[in-house]
Design a protein around this motif. Structure first.
Motif, short mmCIF file in Angstrom:
data_model
loop_
_atom_site.label_atom_id
_atom_site.label_comp_id
_atom_site.label_asym_id
_atom_site.label_seq_id
_atom_site.Cartn_x
_atom_site.Cartn_y
_atom_site.Cartn_z
N LEU A 364 1.22 -1.00 0.03
CA LEU A 364 -0.08 -0.02 0.00
C LEU A 364 0.92 1.38 0.10
O LEU A 364 1.91 1.39 0.60
N CYS A 365 0.51 2.30 -0.74
CA CYS A 365 1.11 3.68 -0.52
C CYS A 365 1.08 4.09 0.76
O CYS A 365 -0.02 4.28 1.09
N GLY A 366 2.08 4.54 1.37
CA GLY A 366 2.07 5.05 2.75
C GLY A 366 1.42 6.53 2.62
O GLY A 366 0.90 7.01 3.93
N ASP A 367 1.48 7.06 1.59
CA ASP A 367 0.93 8.42 1.44
C ASP A 367 -0.71 8.54 1.14
O ASP A 367 -1.42 9.30 1.89
N CYS A 368 -0.70 7.97 0.08
CA CYS A 368 -2.15 8.09 -0.37
C CYS A 368 -3.12 6.77 -0.13
O CYS A 368 -4.35 6.88 -0.45
N GLY A 369 -2.48 5.76 0.09
CA GLY A 369 -3.34 4.59 0.43
C GLY A 369 -3.64 3.67 -0.73
O GLY A 369 -4.46 2.74 -0.72
N ASN A 403 7.78 3.10 -6.62
CA ASN A 403 6.79 4.39 -6.26
C ASN A 403 5.35 4.14 -6.35
O ASN A 403 5.22 3.14 -7.08
N CYS A 404 4.70 5.04 -5.78
CA CYS A 404 3.06 4.74 -6.06
C CYS A 404 2.92 5.01 -7.39
O CYS A 404 3.06 6.10 -7.91
N SER A 405 1.96 4.33 -7.95
CA SER A 405 1.30 4.86 -9.26
C SER A 405 0.44 5.89 -9.44
O SER A 405 0.41 6.64 -10.37
N ALA A 406 -0.14 6.23 -8.26
CA ALA A 406 -1.17 7.24 -8.36
C ALA A 406 -0.62 8.78 -8.00
O ALA A 406 -0.75 9.64 -8.44
N CYS A 407 0.44 8.53 -6.66
CA CYS A 407 0.86 9.90 -6.21
C CYS A 407 2.55 9.81 -6.25
O CYS A 407 3.06 11.05 -6.17
N GLY A 408 3.01 8.92 -6.59
CA GLY A 408 4.45 8.90 -6.93
C GLY A 408 5.31 8.79 -5.72
O GLY A 408 6.44 8.73 -5.87
N SER A 409 4.58 8.85 -4.56
CA SER A 409 5.37 8.70 -3.34
C SER A 409 6.31 7.34 -3.30
O SER A 409 5.75 6.24 -3.77
N GLU A 410 7.16 7.51 -2.71
CA GLU A 410 8.13 6.39 -2.48
C GLU A 410 7.86 5.54 -1.06
O GLU A 410 8.55 4.83 -0.57
ZN LIG Z 1 0.27 7.17 -3.52
#
Ligand SMILES: [Zn+2]
Ligand SMILES: [Zn+2]
Length: 658
Positions: A364-369, A403-410
């Motif tokens: 899971l992306c830790g920033d946008c979930g 990276n998150c495919s939605a927000c790019g977060s690592e």
């Molecule tokens: Zn994200």
């Protein structure tokens, strides 16, 4: 040798046995044994003594064949008739089992006790008036006067569906017709039982798996003879026979416990629909969150739709708040803590939902979930240590994203099972509160559940923790706060129904809160507060969610736009399981090109729960436009596939994809 019809000596019986071989077997009736169709017997089958169900009796023995004698007779009276054989044939054809296996599920297995049960039909119904609101009355009237047999009451939680069910039941019983009232959980049956008993008294029986076998048989017989006219029970009660069926109620029709999880994997809702149609009985399904399939059927007019949109009495709908978890280690957000403290100081209670079922590790992306989804199947992919990401439907695999495919977060989080000991954490967070847990494990111990529910009603519990179970129709007047610890777990289950299930669960849980006079508050904690479903949830707009979900189902071709069958291959050796799955898939794909162009074969891939009880599990998912083509295809493919090393499970219209 000559036969005389008036002698039972020289007679034979056709008998169904609970074995995968799909036909009846003929046994000789021993002299002196007075046997009738509709009795169970003990027979010797492949060296084992097994229960047999007598379906026909012949007064002449087939020539040239040596028949085995029936060992003994179990029943001293008829406990079923040929209608149940027809029903078992329907189950057998629909879910691909033998008729004998279907009868094994449908009929009780106890033995008669000598003591005569209290009999005598109750001639009048006591206190038989149910006060209905205008809205309830108008739905009741429409059901009674409708030309349609099948109805769906789509009513928000706490809107008073039960009063309509009870009125319809009173009407049926007063006309001399029997009523089957299905509930998803045994614990719920005791709650509704108390209400029904006040009206129906000794005319009511219960039927579920926590009765002893002999109690089940005794209750079955009373219902069969018409000594009791109304039965409340869980899924297997859908098979109860009676003189003339008038009404079947399926409460909380969306609940997955209506689906049997071993052969034949029938759905009680579908059997209820079939019985309604074939026995000319009324069917009433009810739910605050109807299954997508049922709602779709209602919208197309197959089932008549009735909406009940206001809460009954003084109850108000709760306020739903979506609260973002700062990270995956946060268990109780300050908002949840605050509302919990406030409620308990006011003498109220809280329920917390831990959604742990079928929890497979995911990323899971830790920033946008956002979670990783399979591009082809549109379901969450799971994380496998050392192997990366895997789709459990089609077998598609990829690396763990950087990276998150939605927000790019690592910030990519790997969430695994067993990482959170939530109960301990909650106890530490609220050391002064009385905290108890209700889940499948405690539910198996019968008294624990009743004790817990009783304590809950007496307000001897401050916080009740639980899994899915606590969302099921309980009527706790003291609860004003419902907390969902991490909604992401349910959202990311590798199941095409994941969103539907979590939405329904959260709505149902919301319905547990604020049933009394005080306003309820629901705190949904999530890493991904932007997820589409939360908008609908905040507005408690199930219909809006349904339309959105329906679009997705159509786009990627899932039910209700297609029918699904799931084939699970399991065995002790991972190698033979994966090889067999591979071979079966090749066979199936060949069959598709040769004969069954309407079928789509997905897989094989390891099942999301890839090992259970020492058995490795692979599955193949099949889609078809038409159900009869799909079942014919599965039957052909499985019949020609022989393997001694693996066991094959067939699930038509599966509700569990794990
Ligand atoms: Zn994200
Ligand atoms: Zn896939």
């Amino acid at each position: 040798m000559t036969y005389n019809n008036s002698f039972s000596a020289g007679s034979a019986a056709d008998i169904y046995i609970n074995t995968p071989v799909n036909r009846s077997f003929t046994y000789k009736i021993p002299e002196q044994m007075n046997l009738l169709t509709g009795m169970r017997v003990v027979v010797n089958f492949s060296g084992r003594e097994m229960t047999g169900f007598v379906s026909a009796i012949h007064n002449n023995l087939p020539e040239g064949i040596e028949l085995k004698d029936i060992v003994s007779r179990i029943d001293d009276e008829i406990i079923y008739d040929e209608r149940i054989i027809r029903l078992a044939e329907y189950v057998s054809e629909s879910y691909l089992s033998s008729v004998g296996e279907a009868l094994g599920k449908a009929l009780p297995s106890g033995e008669s006790s000598r003591s005569r049960p209290r009999a005598s039909r109750v001639s009048h119904i006591e206190n038989s008036r149910i006060d209905l609101t205008d809205k309830q009355k108008s739905i009741y009237d429409r059901i009674m006067s409708s030309g349609k047999k099948s109805h769906l009451i789509f009513g928000i939680t706490g809107s008073g569906k039960t009063e309509i069910y009870m009125s319809a039941a009173i009407d049926a019983v007063s006309k001399g017709l029997s009523v089957i009232y299905l509930v998803p959980e045994i614990t719920l049956s005791s709650q509704i039982h108390a209400r029904l008993y006040k009206v129906f008294g000794e005319n009511l029986i219960v039927y579920h798996s926590q009765l002893t076998q002999n109690q089940r048989l005794a209750n079955w017989k009373r219902f069969y003879k018409g000594d009791a006219m109304i039965a409340v029970g869980t899924r297997s009660a859908v098979f109860l026979q009676c003189p003339k069926l008038g009404l079947i109620i399926v409460d909380e029709e969306h609940d997955s416990s209506y689906k049997e999880q071993s052969t034949p994997r029938y759905n009680a809702r579908r059997i209820a629909f079939y019985r309604g149609e074939t026995e000319n009985a009324t069917l009433i399904l009810g739910s605050a969150t109807p299954s997508i399939e049922t709602l779709y059927a209602a919208e197309r007019g197959v089932i008549e739709l009735h909406k009940l949109e206001e809460r009954y009495g003084d109850g108000k709908l709760p306020v739903i708040e979506i609260v973002k978890l700062q990270n995956s280690n946060e268990e109780i957000t300050p908002r949840l803590k605050m509302y919990t403290n406030r409620a308990i100081k006011d003498g109220k209670q809280a329920v917390y939902l831990l959604n742990r079922r079928g929890f497979a590790p995911f990323v899971l992306c830790g920033d946008c979930g956002c979670a990783v989804e399979c591009p082809d199947c549109s379901i969450g992919m799971n994380y496998h240590r050392g192997k990366g990401m895997l789709c459990h439907y089609c077998g598609y695999s990829s690396d763990v994203p950087l990276n998150c495919s939605a927000c790019g977060s690592e910030s990519i989080l790997k969430l695994g099972s067993g990482t959170q000991k939530i109960e301990e954490i909650i106890s530490k967070e609220f050391p002064d509160y009385r905290i108890f847990r209700l889940d499948q494990d405690s539910a198996r111990k019968k008294d624990t559940v009743y004790d817990l529910l009783d304590m809950m009603h007496k307000r001897e519990i401050d916080i009740l923790l639980g899994t899915q179970m606590i969302s099921k129709g309980f009527d706790f007047h003291g609860v004003t706060v419902a907390g969902i610890i991490m909604a992401d777990i349910g959202l990311n289950m590798p199941d095409f129904r994941a969103t539907e299930k979590i939405f329904s669960l959260l709505m149902q849980l919301s319905g547990r809160s604020g049933r009394g006079e005080s306003e309820g508050r629901v705190i949904i904690q999530t890493l991904n507060e932007e997820h589409l479903i939360f908008d609908y949830l905040k507005r408690q707009d199930y219909l809006g969610f349904y339309r959105e979900e329906l679009k997705i189902r159509k786009l990627i071709n899932y039910p209700p736009f297609t029918r699904i069958a799931r084939i699970v291959i399991r065995g002790k050796s991972e190698e033979s399981v994966s090889q067999s799955a591979e071979l079966l898939t090749i066979d199936m794909k060949r069959l598709v090109t040769e004969q069954y162009s309407g079928i789509m074969v997905l897989g094989p891939s390891p099942a999301p729960l890839s090992k259970i009880g020492g058995n490795y599990r692979y599955h193949i998912i099949l889609k078809g436009k038409r159900l009869n083509e799909l079942t014919a295809f599965v039957k052909t493919a499985i019949d020609s596939f022989k393997s001694k090393a693996v066991y094959i499970e067939i699930d038509i219209d599966p509700v569990d994809m794990l």
